[in-house]
Scaffold this active site. Sequence first.
Site, PDB file in Angstrom:
ATOM      1  CB  CYS A 264       1.156  -7.750  -5.350  1.00  0.00           C
ATOM      2  SG  CYS A 264       1.427  -7.645  -7.132  1.00  0.00           S
ATOM      3  N   PRO A 267       0.619  -9.904   2.530  1.00  0.00           N
ATOM      4  CG  PRO A 267       1.571  -9.886   4.673  1.00  0.00           C
ATOM      5  CD  PRO A 267       1.864  -9.536   3.247  1.00  0.00           C
ATOM      6  CE  LYS A 270       3.613  -1.460   1.235  1.00  0.00           C
ATOM      7  NZ  LYS A 270       4.150  -2.759   1.715  1.00  0.00           N
ATOM      8  CD  GLU A 289      -0.890 -12.678  -2.746  1.00  0.00           C
ATOM      9  OE1 GLU A 289      -0.233 -13.578  -3.309  1.00  0.00           O
ATOM     10  OE2 GLU A 289      -0.491 -11.505  -2.621  1.00  0.00           O
ATOM     11  CG  ASP A 333       3.952  -3.987  -1.617  1.00  0.00           C
ATOM     12  OD1 ASP A 333       5.134  -3.715  -1.884  1.00  0.00           O
ATOM     13  OD2 ASP A 333       3.592  -4.440  -0.510  1.00  0.00           O
ATOM     14  CB  CYS A 386      10.138  -3.872   0.585  1.00  0.00           C
ATOM     15  SG  CYS A 386      10.943  -3.630   2.186  1.00  0.00           S
TER      16      CYS A 386
END
EC number: 2.1.1.176
Length: 454
Positions: A264, A267, A270, A289, A333, A386
Amino acid sequence: MSAVQPARRIALDVILAVRESDAYANLLLPVRLQRAKLSEADAGLATELTYGTLRRQGYYDVVISIAAGRPVDKIDPAILDVLRLACHQLLSMRVAQHAAVDESVQLAKTVGSNSATGFVNGVLRTITRSTVDEWQERALATAKNDDEHLAILHSHPVWIIRAFRAALAAEGRADEIADLVEADNVAPRVSLVALPGNATVEELDAYASTFSPVGATLDGGDPLQLEAVRTGRARVQDEGSQLAALALSRSRPIVAGERWLDLCAGPGGKAALLAAEAAVGGATLVANEVVPARAELVRKALAVFEPAPVVWELDGTTVGDDHAEEFDRILIDAPCTGLGALRRRPEARWRKSPRDVAHLSGLQSNLLNAAIAALKPGGILAYVTCSPHLAESKVIVEGAIKKWGSAIERVDTPAVLGTITESQLDLPESLHAQLWPHRHGTDAMFIQLISKAE
């Protein structure tokens, strides 16, 4: 409108866009500031007005409802935004009261009727007749329990207070809840990452990060003034995000020829760090993505590498079907509520609801299971969110462990981070790592490494 400072006008425009169009303040405000060509002082004022108002919106709404004698949902939304902006100036900044009131009335004329401007003037005059401490005392008196008290004082929705308290309690540290939500209201310093093989921390003219060996922190100023940032060899990236990527790339020595997947990737922050780590070790990265616009951002983020990593636009939940046991390392992520980054995205706390957690948890679980299927036997993956919400972090991992049984195993993630970080991380005994703004100065990143049986 000529009497209104440009900084206040821009702040209100951004706040209106955040509410009306779901705009992101951290993306829209820099564009508006650049177009307006404000002085450094006025740009700083506009930034404080915007972010401060968004952060403290919940508290200001309680004050406004008391001063207006009506619930805020009975006030025209645009006029309410004007009042919130004025409250930030009157209750949290050293702004002359007459300037805050007069210019707010002028702003109200642009978004409401003549009667609305009289209403704004009356409410703000009422607020100016009491001290900051008196208003805080009145606001807190409306709380019915400890969670509501914290929610008003630190301007968080009650459900987030409860979710944070539960996550901290799972570590035996529920007493840190006030420190956590207070830290959410402090603007973070600019954190940079020097991409390995492309830049060094020393050339960034900044303080070395506390934990990340490839990180640096700026005291202030525009990071684009740094040549390494302008050329893409260094990036703006939270230290917690750096540790999440490094936990995967440095969990074990890299064997040349390994294939990695960032499932994932949008933008692309990472993904860029993983691509740099992979290149140094002789591995290759594929970035995936599913959203085309975000996939384009990933391509731009990876353009500095030669050759640039391949970017896919696949549904990540199907990667295990199409690419079974193909990758040595995978980063998930996962899309999440972002509750761990409220310092950077203050409006997010008012946009999210418990329903979002329920919706996202299904996607997170599907992504993790798909990644496990795409992982080679003996491979390792990192599940990262996150968000410290237990339903988005530990519960998702526990579900995968239950599904896959002995085919997968949790890796001692704090031990891995201990071999990477420059300083000792304060982490409770556990196989996962949970970073916190108040404890580590990072976003609240959850990191769990998982290995697949040979």
